[in-house]
Design a protein around this motif. Structure first.
Motif: not given
Length: 102
Positions: A19-29, A86-90
């Protein structure tokens, strides 16, 4: 917002990443979230304000306070979070965060 709060409280790291925007995901998240959920006990959520975020809205804003214990410390996380559908999901995009002692 309530579902992400519950996921933090339960340690549902996969859901938090999904549920985190893909562009905000970081390695090691996943490792960071796992560590955070193991040392923090969430004790309450109060929604202070919402803007948009209805069934037809592409974006939404939630202002909240979440109370927590972390070891001997207690605090309140005050945040104004931005979400997009995005695609029906927050998805959580970002937020303005302030930590305060309880």
């Amino acid at each position: 917002m309530r579902s992400r709060y519950s996921a933090f409280a339960l340690g549902a790291v996969d859901y938090l990443i999904e549920t985190l925007a893909p562009e905000k995901r970081q390695p090691g998240e996943a490792e960071l979230l796992t560590e955070q959920t193991q040392v923090t006990t969430w004790t309450g959520l109060t929604i202070l304000d919402t803007q948009a975020g209805g069934p037809q809205d592409p974006i939404g804003v939630v202002e909240f306070e979440a109370r927590f214990d972390s070891g001997p410390d207690r605090g309140v996380l005050h945040e104004r979070s931005r979400f997009r559908r995005e695609n029906g999901r927050w998805l959580y995009v970002d937020g303005d965060v302030q930590l305060k002692p309880a």
